[in-house]
Scaffold this motif. Structure first.
Motif, short mmCIF file in Angstrom:
data_model
loop_
_atom_site.label_atom_id
_atom_site.label_comp_id
_atom_site.label_asym_id
_atom_site.label_seq_id
_atom_site.Cartn_x
_atom_site.Cartn_y
_atom_site.Cartn_z
N ILE A 11 0.88 -1.17 0.00
CA ILE A 11 0.00 0.00 0.00
C ILE A 11 0.92 1.22 0.00
N LYS A 12 0.86 1.97 -1.08
CA LYS A 12 1.75 3.11 -1.29
C LYS A 12 1.78 4.02 -0.07
N SER A 13 2.99 4.33 0.37
CA SER A 13 3.29 5.25 1.48
C SER A 13 3.06 4.69 2.88
N LEU A 14 2.54 3.47 3.02
CA LEU A 14 2.55 2.86 4.35
C LEU A 14 3.91 2.21 4.53
N ARG A 15 4.23 1.81 5.73
CA ARG A 15 5.54 1.23 5.99
C ARG A 15 5.74 -0.02 5.15
N PRO A 16 6.97 -0.30 4.75
CA PRO A 16 7.23 -1.40 3.82
C PRO A 16 7.24 -2.77 4.47
N THR A 17 7.24 -3.77 3.59
CA THR A 17 7.36 -5.17 3.99
C THR A 17 8.70 -5.68 3.49
N PRO A 18 9.54 -6.23 4.36
CA PRO A 18 10.83 -6.77 3.88
C PRO A 18 10.63 -8.08 3.12
N HIS A 58 3.06 14.35 3.69
CA HIS A 58 1.91 15.20 3.98
C HIS A 58 0.98 14.60 5.04
N PHE A 59 1.10 13.30 5.25
CA PHE A 59 0.28 12.59 6.23
C PHE A 59 1.21 11.70 7.07
N PRO A 60 1.98 12.29 8.00
CA PRO A 60 2.95 11.50 8.75
C PRO A 60 2.34 10.37 9.57
N GLU A 61 1.04 10.44 9.86
CA GLU A 61 0.39 9.36 10.60
C GLU A 61 0.36 8.06 9.80
N MET A 62 0.70 8.11 8.52
CA MET A 62 0.80 6.88 7.73
C MET A 62 1.90 5.98 8.27
N GLY A 63 2.86 6.57 8.98
CA GLY A 63 3.94 5.80 9.59
C GLY A 63 3.47 4.92 10.75
N LEU A 64 2.22 5.07 11.17
CA LEU A 64 1.67 4.25 12.26
C LEU A 64 1.13 2.90 11.76
N PHE A 65 1.20 2.68 10.45
CA PHE A 65 0.67 1.45 9.85
C PHE A 65 1.82 0.57 9.37
N GLN A 66 1.85 -0.65 9.84
CA GLN A 66 2.85 -1.64 9.42
C GLN A 66 2.17 -2.64 8.48
N GLY A 79 -3.88 -14.56 -1.47
CA GLY A 79 -2.88 -13.99 -0.60
C GLY A 79 -3.49 -12.86 0.21
N LYS A 80 -2.67 -12.21 1.04
CA LYS A 80 -3.23 -11.09 1.80
C LYS A 80 -2.15 -10.14 2.29
N ILE A 81 -2.58 -8.92 2.46
CA ILE A 81 -1.78 -7.89 3.11
C ILE A 81 -2.37 -7.75 4.50
N ILE A 82 -1.54 -7.86 5.51
CA ILE A 82 -1.99 -7.67 6.89
C ILE A 82 -1.50 -6.29 7.31
N VAL A 83 -2.45 -5.39 7.55
CA VAL A 83 -2.12 -4.02 7.95
C VAL A 83 -2.38 -3.91 9.45
N THR A 84 -1.37 -3.47 10.17
CA THR A 84 -1.48 -3.27 11.61
C THR A 84 -1.37 -1.78 11.91
N TYR A 85 -2.38 -1.26 12.59
CA TYR A 85 -2.38 0.13 13.02
C TYR A 85 -1.86 0.17 14.44
N ASN A 86 -0.77 0.91 14.65
CA ASN A 86 -0.13 1.05 15.97
C ASN A 86 -0.20 2.50 16.41
#
Length: 177
Positions: A11-18, A58-66, A79-86
């Motif tokens: 998901i563009k601009s959320l934290r990456p997946t290694p 522009h939306f630094p709160e995007m960094g709260l999503f892994q 398949g799936k993307i698991i998004v965690t809001y911290n």
């Protein structure tokens, strides 16, 4: 050259997946930037709402999503993307956003038959447009609750866009046109 770390941004601009390995497709690294978030800004004086692409500067709160990815195992598996809001551990009392960690699962691969039933939307990234597809309300509602304002999750899938840009300064004057 040695690649020491490799990441995708499902998901563009959320934290990456290694990644430990990656498949390359004509669109780039497979499953990279398949989705993006778009803020819905209410229109003024009953005008239609406007849509604004969300980028972490522009939306630094995007960094709260892994994000984490479970890749499809076969053709029947999406398949799936698991998004965690911290959210931050300290939160103002009048902040309506959730204050506890929460997760949502999003299919990483959407079947073509599903895409054909989805609402299309024009997406413009860096002055280059493509087609996006609006995901189900459950995803929009989840992200909207976390951000505290209306958000759309758009599926880009294999839609491509023309990459516009300029040449590096040293090559700009050597172009034959």
């Amino acid at each position: 050259m040695k690649v020491s770390k490799l990441y995708i941004y499902p998901i563009k601009s959320l934290r990456p997946t290694p990644l430990t390995t990656a498949a390359i497709s004509p669109e780039g690294i497979k499953y990279d930037r398949r989705y993006m978030l778009i803020k819905v800004e209410p229109g003024k004086d009953e005008a239609e709402p406007t849509l604004k692409n969300m980028h972490i500067p522009h939306f630094p709160e995007m960094g709260l999503f892994q994000t984490a990815v479970e890749f499809p195992k076969d053709n029947d598996d999406t398949g799936k993307i698991i998004v965690t809001y911290n959210p931050p551990s300290t939160q103002e009392m009048d902040d309506p956003r959730p204050c506890e960690m929460k997760q949502i699962e999003i299919p990483i691969r959407i079947r073509l038959t599903q895409v054909k039933t989805m609402k299309e939307m024009k997406v413009v990234m860096h002055q280059s447009s493509t087609t996006g597809y609006v995901m189900d309300d459950e995803y929009d509602d989840w992200f909207s609750e976390c951000f505290g304002f209306p958000v759309i999750l758009a599926y880009l899938g294999k839609c491509s866009r023309e990459v516009l840009g300029t040449l590096t300064p040293e090559n700009r004057n050597n172009v034959p046109w």
